[in-house]
Design a protein around this motif. Structure first.
Motif, PDB file in Angstrom:
ATOM      1  N   TRP A  48       0.721  -1.138   0.100  1.00  0.00           N
ATOM      2  CA  TRP A  48      -0.092   0.068  -0.094  1.00  0.00           C
ATOM      3  C   TRP A  48       0.741   1.266  -0.021  1.00  0.00           C
ATOM      4  O   TRP A  48       1.953   1.330   0.704  1.00  0.00           O
ATOM      5  N   MET A  49       0.570   2.196  -0.523  1.00  0.00           N
ATOM      6  CA  MET A  49       1.190   3.633  -0.881  1.00  0.00           C
ATOM      7  C   MET A  49       0.096   4.578  -0.568  1.00  0.00           C
ATOM      8  O   MET A  49      -0.642   4.597  -1.218  1.00  0.00           O
ATOM      9  N   GLY A  50       0.408   5.507   0.348  1.00  0.00           N
ATOM     10  CA  GLY A  50      -0.372   6.813   0.676  1.00  0.00           C
ATOM     11  C   GLY A  50      -0.334   7.186   1.787  1.00  0.00           C
ATOM     12  O   GLY A  50       0.667   7.038   2.395  1.00  0.00           O
ATOM     13  N   THR A  51      -1.268   8.097   2.280  1.00  0.00           N
ATOM     14  CA  THR A  51      -1.162   8.608   3.678  1.00  0.00           C
ATOM     15  C   THR A  51      -2.239   8.065   4.155  1.00  0.00           C
ATOM     16  O   THR A  51      -3.560   8.198   3.873  1.00  0.00           O
ATOM     17  N   ALA A  52      -2.385   7.879   5.528  1.00  0.00           N
ATOM     18  CA  ALA A  52      -3.583   7.315   6.481  1.00  0.00           C
ATOM     19  C   ALA A  52      -3.293   7.201   7.982  1.00  0.00           C
ATOM     20  O   ALA A  52      -1.846   7.639   8.081  1.00  0.00           O
ATOM     21  N   GLU A  53      -3.930   7.002   8.805  1.00  0.00           N
ATOM     22  CA  GLU A  53      -3.511   6.860  10.127  1.00  0.00           C
ATOM     23  C   GLU A  53      -3.975   5.249  10.456  1.00  0.00           C
ATOM     24  O   GLU A  53      -3.104   4.899  11.450  1.00  0.00           O
ATOM     25  N   GLU A 103      -9.318   3.602   7.064  1.00  0.00           N
ATOM     26  CA  GLU A 103     -10.402   3.569   7.730  1.00  0.00           C
ATOM     27  C   GLU A 103     -10.088   5.029   8.326  1.00  0.00           C
ATOM     28  O   GLU A 103     -11.296   5.870   8.775  1.00  0.00           O
ATOM     29  N   ILE A 104      -9.105   5.599   8.524  1.00  0.00           N
ATOM     30  CA  ILE A 104      -8.794   7.039   9.252  1.00  0.00           C
ATOM     31  C   ILE A 104      -7.776   7.637   8.245  1.00  0.00           C
ATOM     32  O   ILE A 104      -6.721   7.026   8.045  1.00  0.00           O
ATOM     33  N   PRO A 105      -7.770   8.849   7.846  1.00  0.00           N
ATOM     34  CA  PRO A 105      -8.875   9.806   8.162  1.00  0.00           C
ATOM     35  C   PRO A 105      -9.975   9.549   7.094  1.00  0.00           C
ATOM     36  O   PRO A 105     -11.133  10.486   7.224  1.00  0.00           O
TER      37      PRO A 105
END
Length: 185
Positions: A48-53, A103-105
């Motif tokens: 997975w590549m991206g931004t998340a919490e 799931e977040i954000p």
């Protein structure tokens, strides 16, 4: 109390509206399809590549869930999960889907898939023998092509040699005949 409930409702609406804003790209990549022999160890990955919490990863075989895990990834921009099969069996053949859900954000989901084909030793032997027949057929075809090329070249060479020898023989005959006529005449 009414004021407190109104404030909570307003705060939750603000939070929900902020979730609808995209937080950048979201890419999932998974291992290529594989064919293996029973008994081997196989490792497929889902990255997975991206931004998340917070991310949830669900592995499915055909439509059945086989693994489910949630991970906090606050400061990570890429992460991989692996599904490992040691001593793989023909029953393990199938399509494996890695479903990644942020799931977040922002709630969003994407998935990838890998097809694993497990061959029995008999199937592998049959495939190898079939490959040997194909290889033997290709080898025979190459031999025929080589012979078809070499034989005409050899014939041309022999003909050229014969013609040259004949011309040299004729020149000698002309020289001998000229010398006789000079001697006799």
């Amino acid at each position: 109390m009414k004021l407190l409930l109104s404030s909570l409702l307003l705060a939750s609406l603000c939070a929900l509206s902020s979730w609808s804003v995209s937080s950048g790209s979201f890419d999932v990549t998974q291992s290529h399809d594989v064919s293996v022999m029973e008994g081997d160890t196989v490792d497929i990955s889902c990255c997975w590549m991206g931004t998340a919490e917070k991310i949830r990863v669900i592995w499915l075989k055909n439509p059945t869930e086989i693994k489910n895990e949630t991970k906090s990834v606050k400061n990570e921009t890429s992460i991989c999960w692996n599904l490992t099969f040691s001593n793989i069996r023909p029953e393990d053949s199938g399509t494996y889907i890695c479903k990644v859900t942020v799931e977040i954000p922002v709630y969003k989901s994407s998935n990838g898939s890998t097809v694993i084909t497990v061959m029995t030793r008999e199937e592998m032997k049959d495939k190898t023998e079939e490959g040997n027949y194909v290889h033997a057929g290709k080898t025979l075809l190459l031999v025929i092509a080589a012979v078809a090329t070499v034989v005409p070249l050899l014939l041309i060479t022999v003909c050229c040699y014969y013609i040259l020898r004949r011309k040299q023989g004729m020149k000698k005959a002309v020289v001998v005949s000229t010398q006789r006529s000079l001697c006799n005449g």
